[in-house]
Design an enzyme around this catalytic site. Structure first.
Site, PDB file in Angstrom:
ATOM      1  N   HIS A  49      24.161  14.744  54.925  1.00 48.73           N
ATOM      2  CA  HIS A  49      23.485  14.847  53.632  1.00 48.73           C
ATOM      3  C   HIS A  49      23.336  16.330  53.289  1.00 48.73           C
ATOM      4  O   HIS A  49      23.555  17.208  54.126  1.00 48.73           O
ATOM      5  CB  HIS A  49      22.108  14.172  53.672  1.00 48.73           C
ATOM      6  CG  HIS A  49      21.173  14.692  54.714  1.00 48.73           C
ATOM      7  ND1 HIS A  49      20.590  15.935  54.648  1.00 48.73           N
ATOM      8  CD2 HIS A  49      20.721  14.138  55.864  1.00 48.73           C
ATOM      9  CE1 HIS A  49      19.808  16.108  55.688  1.00 48.73           C
ATOM     10  NE2 HIS A  49      19.879  15.030  56.470  1.00 48.73           N
TER      11      HIS A  49
HETATM   12  P1  TYD Z   1      17.208  11.458  58.160  1.00 42.79           P
HETATM   13  O1  TYD Z   1      17.112  12.477  57.065  1.00 42.79           O
HETATM   14  O2  TYD Z   1      18.136  10.320  57.937  1.00 42.79           O
HETATM   15  O3  TYD Z   1      17.536  12.158  59.546  1.00 42.79           O
HETATM   16  P2  TYD Z   1      18.837  12.996  59.989  1.00 42.79           P
HETATM   17  O4  TYD Z   1      19.052  14.048  58.944  1.00 42.79           O
HETATM   18  O5  TYD Z   1      18.484  13.550  61.334  1.00 42.79           O
HETATM   19  O6  TYD Z   1      19.998  12.060  60.075  1.00 42.79           O
HETATM   20  O7  TYD Z   1      15.735  10.917  58.450  1.00 42.79           O
HETATM   21  C1  TYD Z   1      15.498   9.810  59.280  1.00 42.79           C
HETATM   22  C2  TYD Z   1      14.256   9.110  58.764  1.00 42.79           C
HETATM   23  O8  TYD Z   1      13.111   9.941  58.913  1.00 42.79           O
HETATM   24  C3  TYD Z   1      14.349   8.753  57.292  1.00 42.79           C
HETATM   25  O9  TYD Z   1      13.733   7.482  57.131  1.00 42.79           O
HETATM   26  C4  TYD Z   1      13.508   9.792  56.604  1.00 42.79           C
HETATM   27  C5  TYD Z   1      12.473  10.130  57.659  1.00 42.79           C
HETATM   28  N1  TYD Z   1      11.956  11.515  57.604  1.00 42.79           N
HETATM   29  C6  TYD Z   1      10.629  11.733  57.325  1.00 42.79           C
HETATM   30  O10 TYD Z   1       9.837  10.798  57.103  1.00 42.79           O
HETATM   31  N2  TYD Z   1      10.153  13.008  57.335  1.00 42.79           N
HETATM   32  C7  TYD Z   1      10.959  14.079  57.598  1.00 42.79           C
HETATM   33  O11 TYD Z   1      10.480  15.240  57.600  1.00 42.79           O
HETATM   34  C8  TYD Z   1      12.349  13.838  57.862  1.00 42.79           C
HETATM   35  C9  TYD Z   1      13.294  14.979  58.149  1.00 42.79           C
HETATM   36  C10 TYD Z   1      12.809  12.535  57.862  1.00 42.79           C
END
Ligand code: TYD
Length: 134
Positions: A49
């Site tokens: 992303h």
């Molecule tokens: P995600 O952005 O998909 O993680 P990565 O970039 O490591 O693949 O986030 C995973 C889950 O955590 C998603 O449901 C969003 C949540 N999240 C939060 O609640 N707070 C945060 O600060 C972050 C980074 C993610």
């Protein structure tokens, strides 16, 4: 790409090492959020992303992982494996984390609270928004 590796000053004494992370000192923004990722399946990717306005520094506290960055100016892959080095990731950079060792702990500090509206999670949409063609 505005990415850069930041080597932190490590305070080491007889009993071990300590690394302070400080807003607008060794971290190039005001820290508003800290999170960390661990227990990642080595076969799995994370990230995939961009965030439109977020500034972030990631630090591999333990183990190792790879981070591939991409934007309109090109792409680069970093292998992070040291707790004394952070990777700055600016706004509108596509990132993909992979090859996590099973002991990897990846710390992130960011300049904003979590806001899903700041994310672009669809790669084709990202290419459009970032002005990438092809
Ligand atoms: P995600 O952005 O998909 O993680 P990565 O970039 O490591 O693949 O986030 C995973 C889950 O955590 C998603 O449901 C969003 C949540 N999240 C939060 O609640 N707070 C945060 O600060 C972050 C980074 C993610």
């Amino acid at each position: 790409m505005d990415d850069r590796l930041i080597r932190f000053d490590v305070k080491t004494n007889k009993s071990g090492s300590l690394v302070p992370l400080e807003s607008l000192k060794n971290i190039p923004f005001d820290i508003k959020r800290v999170f960390y990722i661990y227990g990642v399946d080595p076969e799995k990717k994370r990230g995939q992303h961009t965030q439109k306005t977020l500034k972030e520094v990631v630090v591999c506290l333990r183990g190792k992982c790879k981070i591939r960055l991409e934007d309109a100016t090109g792409e680069k892959t970093f292998e992070l494996d040291r707790p004394d080095t952070g990777l700055y990731i600016g706004p509108m950079v596509w990132r993909e984390m992979s090859d996590f060792s099973s002991d990897c702990i990846l710390l992130a500090v960011a300049d904003q609270l979590y806001d899903e509206k700041d994310y672009v999670r669809d790669y084709q949409e990202y290419r459009k928004v970032a002005g990438l063609h092809g």
